[in-house]
Design an enzyme around this catalytic site. Structure first.
Site, PDB file in Angstrom:
ATOM      1  N   ILE A 152       7.870   2.996   3.525  1.00 59.56           N
ATOM      2  CA  ILE A 152       6.593   3.681   3.350  1.00 59.56           C
ATOM      3  C   ILE A 152       6.927   4.878   2.449  1.00 59.56           C
ATOM      4  O   ILE A 152       7.856   5.632   2.726  1.00 59.56           O
ATOM      5  CB  ILE A 152       5.979   4.129   4.701  1.00 59.56           C
ATOM      6  N   SER A 153       6.212   5.002   1.327  1.00 53.67           N
ATOM      7  CA  SER A 153       6.522   6.056   0.361  1.00 53.67           C
ATOM      8  C   SER A 153       6.337   7.433   0.980  1.00 53.67           C
ATOM      9  O   SER A 153       5.522   7.612   1.892  1.00 53.67           O
ATOM     10  CB  SER A 153       5.611   5.936  -0.863  1.00 53.67           C
ATOM     11  N   GLN A 154       7.058   8.424   0.434  1.00 56.08           N
ATOM     12  CA  GLN A 154       6.867   9.774   0.952  1.00 56.08           C
ATOM     13  C   GLN A 154       5.452  10.238   0.594  1.00 56.08           C
ATOM     14  O   GLN A 154       4.889   9.831  -0.438  1.00 56.08           O
ATOM     15  CB  GLN A 154       7.930  10.715   0.406  1.00 56.08           C
TER      16      GLN A 154
END
Length: 215
Positions: A62-64
């Site tokens: 999950i991207s920052q």
């Protein structure tokens, strides 16, 4: 479950994103509204509102939050925009787009993540058109799109996606084959004419391309 503690942590995250240069109030409001902890494995729940990427299974992350906010801000979203998302992943970015009242068509090539998203989105009260398939090919049946967002590092900009963007539309894509990619924004100013801008280096998992899919 979304508690007062979670809401407080989200407010802090939004303040941090402002400090890092996110100025689009709609993007900040969407991130403030969405319980990111619901997209993470239980082991990471206590860290959900840190500005970090986390594993979500199938070799993906999950991207920052800053990356999600940055890409979304570059899209210059307007209410009702038809958006093609390449790489559903955890569906967190999908929800940010939906929270901003976009119509979302999202493609995921990892079967596990696709199935999870199909269950999670309705549970959270969101509705998007989800597809299991090859993001490089896009979704020609639903084209043209006002906006296209790619959430994995691409070695090049796929021609099929350029064709599926409407004239006047915007594509945001991290391009590069090494450890990091350069964030690019394309504006389609004619049928085969584009303006390109670059926005620095980011790290993404690779956008995979081959005939087989991961089950």
């Amino acid at each position: 479950m979304d508690t007062y503690r979670h809401k407080g942590l989200r407010k802090k995250l939004v303040e941090l994103l402002k400090e890092k240069g996110i100025t689009d109030e709609q993007v900040l409001e969407a991130i403030n509204s969405i319980p990111r902890h619901l997209f993470l494995d239980n082991a990471f729940v206590n860290f959900a509102y840190q500005d970090k990427a986390f594993p979500i299974g199938a070799g993906q992350t999950i991207s920052q939050p800053f990356t999600v906010a940055f890409q979304t801000q570059l899209l210059e979203l307007e209410r009702g925009d038809k958006v093609l998302e390449i790489g559903t992943g955890s569906a967190y970015q999908t929800c940010v787009l939906l929270e901003m009242k976009a119509k979302v068509f999202s493609i995921e090539r990892q079967k596990l993540l696709f199935q999870r998203a199909k269950v999670l989105l309705p549970k959270m009260g969101y509705s998007a058109k989800l597809f299991f398939g090859d993001g490089y090919k896009g979704q020609p049946a639903f084209a043209p799109f006002d906006k296209i967002i790619i959430t994995a590092g691409a070695p090049f900009i796929p021609e099929d996606l350029k064709k599926q963007l409407k004239v006047g539309g915007i594509m945001v894509i991290p391009v590069g084959e090494g450890e990091s990619q350069v964030m690019q924004r394309l504006r389609k100013i004619g049928e085969t004419e584009f303006e390109y801008e670059e926005f620095g280096d980011f790290k993404f998992v690779p956008l995979l391309q081959d005939k087989s899919f991961s089950n």
